[in-house]
Design a protein around this motif. Sequence first.
Motif, PDB file in Angstrom:
ATOM      1  N   ARG A 347       0.848  -1.209   0.000  1.00 40.70           N
ATOM      2  CA  ARG A 347       0.000   0.000   0.000  1.00 40.70           C
ATOM      3  C   ARG A 347       0.876   1.250   0.000  1.00 40.70           C
ATOM      4  O   ARG A 347       0.590   2.230  -0.701  1.00 40.70           O
ATOM      5  CB  ARG A 347      -0.939  -0.003   1.205  1.00 40.70           C
ATOM      6  N   LYS A 348       1.947   1.205   0.784  1.00 41.53           N
ATOM      7  CA  LYS A 348       2.868   2.343   0.848  1.00 41.53           C
ATOM      8  C   LYS A 348       3.536   2.570  -0.512  1.00 41.53           C
ATOM      9  O   LYS A 348       3.641   3.712  -0.986  1.00 41.53           O
ATOM     10  CB  LYS A 348       3.925   2.085   1.934  1.00 41.53           C
ATOM     11  N   LEU A 349       3.974   1.473  -1.162  1.00 44.42           N
ATOM     12  CA  LEU A 349       4.599   1.605  -2.480  1.00 44.42           C
ATOM     13  C   LEU A 349       3.593   2.135  -3.517  1.00 44.42           C
ATOM     14  O   LEU A 349       3.931   2.965  -4.356  1.00 44.42           O
ATOM     15  CB  LEU A 349       5.143   0.259  -2.947  1.00 44.42           C
ATOM     16  N   ASN A 350       2.371   1.623  -3.461  1.00 47.69           N
ATOM     17  CA  ASN A 350       1.351   2.064  -4.421  1.00 47.69           C
ATOM     18  C   ASN A 350       1.083   3.561  -4.311  1.00 47.69           C
ATOM     19  O   ASN A 350       0.886   4.249  -5.317  1.00 47.69           O
ATOM     20  CB  ASN A 350       0.048   1.280  -4.212  1.00 47.69           C
ATOM     21  N   GLU A 351       1.068   4.056  -3.071  1.00 41.23           N
ATOM     22  CA  GLU A 351       0.843   5.489  -2.874  1.00 41.23           C
ATOM     23  C   GLU A 351       1.977   6.314  -3.482  1.00 41.23           C
ATOM     24  O   GLU A 351       1.748   7.382  -4.054  1.00 41.23           O
ATOM     25  CB  GLU A 351       0.723   5.798  -1.384  1.00 41.23           C
ATOM     26  N   ARG A 352       3.189   5.831  -3.376  1.00 47.94           N
ATOM     27  CA  ARG A 352       4.351   6.584  -3.852  1.00 47.94           C
ATOM     28  C   ARG A 352       4.585   6.438  -5.364  1.00 47.94           C
ATOM     29  O   ARG A 352       5.234   7.302  -5.965  1.00 47.94           O
ATOM     30  CB  ARG A 352       5.608   6.118  -3.106  1.00 47.94           C
ATOM     31  N   LEU A 353       4.065   5.349  -5.945  1.00 49.13           N
ATOM     32  CA  LEU A 353       4.426   5.037  -7.335  1.00 49.13           C
ATOM     33  C   LEU A 353       3.209   4.934  -8.268  1.00 49.13           C
ATOM     34  O   LEU A 353       3.295   4.301  -9.318  1.00 49.13           O
ATOM     35  CB  LEU A 353       5.207   3.716  -7.374  1.00 49.13           C
ATOM     36  N   ASN A 354       2.123   5.576  -7.881  1.00 52.25           N
ATOM     37  CA  ASN A 354       0.911   5.527  -8.703  1.00 52.25           C
ATOM     38  C   ASN A 354       0.568   4.073  -9.033  1.00 52.25           C
ATOM     39  O   ASN A 354       0.319   3.704 -10.180  1.00 52.25           O
ATOM     40  CB  ASN A 354       1.108   6.332 -10.000  1.00 52.25           C
TER      41      ASN A 354
END
Length: 388
Positions: A347-354
């Motif tokens: 979830r954290k990666l998705n927020e940062r990387l669209n």
Amino acid sequence: MKRLYYESSYIKTFQAKVTGCREGKNGQWDVTLDQTAFFPEGGGQPWDTGTLGEARVLEVHERGEEVIHRTDRPLAVGASVEGTIDWERRFDNMQGHSGEHIITGCIHRRFGYDNVGFHMGSEEITIDFNGLMSETELEEMELEANEAIWRNLPIQILTPSEEELKSMEYRSKKELSGQVRIAVVPGVDVCACCGTHVERTGEVGLIKVLGMIHYKGGVRISLLCGRRALIHCVRRQKQVASLSALLAAKQDEVETAVARLKEEKERLGAEISRMRQAEAEAKADALPESRDPLAVFEEMEPVQLRKYCDLLCERKKGEIVLVCSPKGEGYQYAVASRSRDMRAFSRKLNERLNGRGGGSSQMAQGTFGAGKEEIESAFFASAEEEMK
């Protein structure tokens, strides 16, 4: 209002007086006439289309005692107009409706099943029965129905009195009141029906069953009749001829040739899978064991990507392992760890990387809408935060 389609299903043109015209929806108009040969939808049969003067008839519906002709332009009340039926559509529907009676009658006489649903669609006709049949039994019913066509039986339309109706045995999906029309195919079917029919079974031409599925405790069969059945058979024959040429096999041997190809494909698929697994293991063995995060970029299919990510994690090549493969303008990814919660991490990666995706506590997958350098930067920064 006179319903000319009940006097004869073969009326293609007629004269009528416009008795009403009111604006409907989407720039269309609802027109009523003193008489009409346009059949409104009913009993599973679609409406007729055609023209009234210069106006195109788009739909036809019953509203109480009225037949409503939905047109693309208004018509003057009191004007006389010529109605012209789209005969190809009407005759297709006549062939289909008569064909439905024939095969339903055969099934009803053989098994006692009731027709509990009937729909004439643009692609196929479907009939629902409240009992089960085998494929072999359905083939027998198809042959019996076509034999009724070859006998060229007359199709009679009766309008019995109330007393006569009480003594008749006929099929009906619902309780009926008022004047009842009965369609009779001698020795094959007797059924209440409001639709249009051909005069003799020979005009149906052909009944071709397309398939059967289990449906609501019974079966639903799909079929085509007449011209549409012939077009379907011609199309399928052309497809078989093309497959025969592609496979370099006789038309009667196409099925066997395809089965051989399927077996070969499965064998090659298994061999490719073994080779890819060996390649992945060799690549994994070339990497040292580590407690640091690991990011790997490879061109892989989604299944390979997940397996490779899991393999790297299993062989302890990183505390958190990210494997990415190019997809469009971004990357598809899998991220895994044996000791960290990958749902929260992804979830954290998705927020940062669209990104989009998710998964379990041990592995998550999805896509990133970002480039390689941006992914690496965000991954290592997030991993560092996670491992503090």
